[in-house]
Design a protein around this motif. Sequence first.
Motif, PDB file in Angstrom:
ATOM      1  N   ALA A   1      -3.914  10.595  -6.065  1.00  0.00           N
ATOM      2  CA  ALA A   1      -3.268  10.581  -7.690  1.00  0.00           C
ATOM      3  C   ALA A   1      -4.066  11.167  -8.773  1.00  0.00           C
ATOM      4  CB  ALA A   1      -3.208   8.957  -7.916  1.00  0.00           C
ATOM      5  N   LEU A   2      -5.411  11.438  -8.601  1.00  0.00           N
ATOM      6  CA  LEU A   2      -6.166  11.865  -9.689  1.00  0.00           C
ATOM      7  C   LEU A   2      -5.862  13.500  -9.577  1.00  0.00           C
ATOM      8  CD1 LEU A   2      -9.730  10.437  -9.260  1.00  0.00           C
ATOM      9  CD2 LEU A   2      -8.226  10.468 -11.294  1.00  0.00           C
ATOM     10  N   ARG A   3      -5.493  13.951  -8.414  1.00  0.00           N
ATOM     11  CA  ARG A   3      -5.310  15.357  -8.199  1.00  0.00           C
ATOM     12  C   ARG A   3      -3.503  15.634  -8.679  1.00  0.00           C
ATOM     13  NH1 ARG A   3      -7.510  16.798  -2.014  1.00  0.00           N
ATOM     14  NH2 ARG A   3      -9.577  16.669  -2.598  1.00  0.00           N
ATOM     15  N   THR A   4      -2.961  14.573  -8.664  1.00  0.00           N
ATOM     16  CA  THR A   4      -1.491  14.872  -9.047  1.00  0.00           C
ATOM     17  C   THR A   4      -1.319  14.604 -10.637  1.00  0.00           C
ATOM     18  OG1 THR A   4      -0.813  12.551  -8.308  1.00  0.00           O
ATOM     19  CG2 THR A   4      -0.619  14.461  -6.756  1.00  0.00           C
ATOM     20  N   GLY A   5      -2.281  13.682 -11.130  1.00  0.00           N
ATOM     21  CA  GLY A   5      -2.024  13.356 -12.617  1.00  0.00           C
ATOM     22  C   GLY A   5      -0.920  12.736 -13.005  1.00  0.00           C
ATOM     23  N   THR A   6      -0.425  11.822 -12.017  1.00  0.00           N
ATOM     24  CA  THR A   6       0.795  11.085 -12.385  1.00  0.00           C
ATOM     25  C   THR A   6       0.532   9.855 -12.577  1.00  0.00           C
ATOM     26  OG1 THR A   6       1.206  10.752  -9.729  1.00  0.00           O
ATOM     27  CG2 THR A   6       2.234  12.765 -10.995  1.00  0.00           C
TER      28      THR A   6
ATOM     29  N   ARG B   1      -5.525   7.510 -15.859  1.00  0.00           N
ATOM     30  CA  ARG B   1      -6.551   7.846 -15.132  1.00  0.00           C
ATOM     31  C   ARG B   1      -7.630   6.687 -15.116  1.00  0.00           C
ATOM     32  NH1 ARG B   1      -9.240  12.569 -14.209  1.00  0.00           N
ATOM     33  NH2 ARG B   1     -11.547  12.604 -14.187  1.00  0.00           N
ATOM     34  N   TRP B   2      -7.764   5.865 -16.257  1.00  0.00           N
ATOM     35  CA  TRP B   2      -8.490   4.677 -16.235  1.00  0.00           C
ATOM     36  C   TRP B   2      -8.505   3.648 -14.916  1.00  0.00           C
ATOM     37  CZ3 TRP B   2      -6.413  -0.047 -16.030  1.00  0.00           C
ATOM     38  CH2 TRP B   2      -5.119  -0.318 -16.259  1.00  0.00           C
ATOM     39  N   LEU B   3      -7.056   3.610 -14.400  1.00  0.00           N
ATOM     40  CA  LEU B   3      -6.858   2.793 -13.199  1.00  0.00           C
ATOM     41  C   LEU B   3      -7.412   3.379 -11.941  1.00  0.00           C
ATOM     42  CD1 LEU B   3      -5.185   0.492 -11.995  1.00  0.00           C
ATOM     43  CD2 LEU B   3      -3.375   1.843 -11.922  1.00  0.00           C
ATOM     44  N   LEU B   4      -7.185   4.584 -11.990  1.00  0.00           N
ATOM     45  CA  LEU B   4      -8.098   5.541 -10.770  1.00  0.00           C
ATOM     46  C   LEU B   4      -9.406   5.157 -10.708  1.00  0.00           C
ATOM     47  CD1 LEU B   4      -5.348   8.545 -10.731  1.00  0.00           C
ATOM     48  CD2 LEU B   4      -5.014   6.328  -9.867  1.00  0.00           C
TER      49      LEU B   4
ATOM     50  N   ALA C   1       0.928  -1.268  -0.110  1.00  0.00           N
ATOM     51  CA  ALA C   1       0.058   0.162  -0.016  1.00  0.00           C
ATOM     52  C   ALA C   1       0.760   1.343   0.027  1.00  0.00           C
ATOM     53  CB  ALA C   1      -0.853  -0.306   1.087  1.00  0.00           C
ATOM     54  N   VAL C   2       1.926   1.163   0.679  1.00  0.00           N
ATOM     55  CA  VAL C   2       2.806   2.145   0.901  1.00  0.00           C
ATOM     56  C   VAL C   2       3.257   2.575  -0.635  1.00  0.00           C
ATOM     57  CG1 VAL C   2       4.712   3.528   2.062  1.00  0.00           C
ATOM     58  CG2 VAL C   2       3.044   2.222   3.374  1.00  0.00           C
ATOM     59  N   TRP C   3       4.149   1.642  -1.181  1.00  0.00           N
ATOM     60  CA  TRP C   3       4.778   1.924  -2.286  1.00  0.00           C
ATOM     61  C   TRP C   3       3.894   2.136  -3.341  1.00  0.00           C
ATOM     62  CZ3 TRP C   3       9.664   2.666  -3.385  1.00  0.00           C
ATOM     63  CH2 TRP C   3      10.549   2.450  -2.287  1.00  0.00           C
ATOM     64  N   THR C   4       2.509   1.618  -3.478  1.00  0.00           N
ATOM     65  CA  THR C   4       1.621   1.821  -4.322  1.00  0.00           C
ATOM     66  C   THR C   4       1.284   3.470  -4.317  1.00  0.00           C
ATOM     67  OG1 THR C   4       0.926  -0.178  -4.556  1.00  0.00           O
ATOM     68  CG2 THR C   4      -0.723   1.289  -5.490  1.00  0.00           C
ATOM     69  N   THR C   5       0.656   3.883  -3.070  1.00  0.00           N
ATOM     70  CA  THR C   5       0.485   5.410  -2.979  1.00  0.00           C
ATOM     71  C   THR C   5       1.638   6.292  -3.451  1.00  0.00           C
ATOM     72  OG1 THR C   5      -1.032   4.784  -1.044  1.00  0.00           O
ATOM     73  CG2 THR C   5      -0.145   6.877  -1.304  1.00  0.00           C
ATOM     74  N   ARG C   6       2.733   5.866  -3.057  1.00  0.00           N
ATOM     75  CA  ARG C   6       3.723   6.712  -3.468  1.00  0.00           C
ATOM     76  C   ARG C   6       4.235   6.873  -5.052  1.00  0.00           C
ATOM     77  NH1 ARG C   6      10.296   5.593  -2.076  1.00  0.00           N
ATOM     78  NH2 ARG C   6      11.062   7.626  -2.841  1.00  0.00           N
ATOM     79  N   ALA C   7       3.867   5.389  -5.611  1.00  0.00           N
ATOM     80  CA  ALA C   7       4.021   5.542  -7.122  1.00  0.00           C
ATOM     81  C   ALA C   7       3.005   6.025  -7.959  1.00  0.00           C
ATOM     82  CB  ALA C   7       4.244   3.916  -7.500  1.00  0.00           C
ATOM     83  N   LEU C   8       1.690   5.990  -7.209  1.00  0.00           N
ATOM     84  CA  LEU C   8       0.623   6.645  -8.189  1.00  0.00           C
ATOM     85  C   LEU C   8       0.650   8.229  -7.910  1.00  0.00           C
ATOM     86  CD1 LEU C   8      -2.160   3.786  -7.349  1.00  0.00           C
ATOM     87  CD2 LEU C   8      -0.832   4.089  -9.606  1.00  0.00           C
ATOM     88  N   THR C   9       1.040   8.556  -6.944  1.00  0.00           N
ATOM     89  CA  THR C   9       0.914  10.103  -6.734  1.00  0.00           C
ATOM     90  C   THR C   9       2.405  10.555  -7.134  1.00  0.00           C
ATOM     91  OG1 THR C   9       1.858   9.738  -4.433  1.00  0.00           O
ATOM     92  CG2 THR C   9      -0.885   9.789  -4.817  1.00  0.00           C
ATOM     93  N   GLY C  10       3.327   9.840  -7.795  1.00  0.00           N
ATOM     94  CA  GLY C  10       4.427  10.471  -8.119  1.00  0.00           C
ATOM     95  C   GLY C  10       5.424  10.901  -6.943  1.00  0.00           C
ATOM     96  N   GLY C  11       5.264  10.474  -5.988  1.00  0.00           N
ATOM     97  CA  GLY C  11       6.082  10.754  -4.637  1.00  0.00           C
ATOM     98  C   GLY C  11       5.593  12.042  -4.173  1.00  0.00           C
TER      99      GLY C  11
END
Length: 243
Positions: A183-188, A191-194, A88-98
Amino acid sequence: MSVIHPPDHPVHPPPGTLGPRRTAAALLAVESLLIFIPLLVLGPAIGWPAGLDDPAATALPRLLEQEGAVRAGYAVYLAYSVLFLPVAVWTTRALTGGTDTPLARVAMGFAVVSTLARAIGISRWLLPMPGLAEAYGEASDASVRAAVAVQYQVLNDFGGGIGEVLGVSLFAVGWLLCTVIAALRTGTAPRWLLIAGFPVAAGLALPLAELAGAGAGAATSVGTALLQLWFLAAAAALVRRPR
């Protein structure tokens, strides 16, 4: 003419680029495949997960007979549940671009309490339940067996409420929703996945019906299956999509 020499040390990708994406993809893939081991071990042994609702008169003798398989299967399931935290931690970091946002921090907080609740729920099958199964099998008095059956039912309901309703459902839904919105807010991220994360969160939330006294049935299995499919899709997207 000047000559450009390669650096003396390898250049590592900065935070939010290739390194975290590959790490998250690898963890997501492992988590998605690891769930099949408990299914293959506990399914034939105790009819897991449907057998969790069986009464003590059925569940405890079966647990005593299949204790080795139950311990092995739940040990792997515990590892799967603990692995949820780094996933979960790495997925959040990756999807939000850190990006370090308040919503991403809340998502990681949900991941921590989800992992803790899952571990508490699973530990009932590795610690107290085998002792109850042994006591039930050794009891010759019907009143003693009835008392053990009551203890089993209370412990199973309590552990299931913490592990499945809170850990697998409520807190995991909080992590997923906070992650996809951040992740939707950062756009990194794709979009289909989110967007797909919202129906997955709805499926994960189905067991919360138990808090209102309604029977959830196979809702936990449905939500878990949807999440594993989303994990696999996220792993593929993180590997294939360039920054």
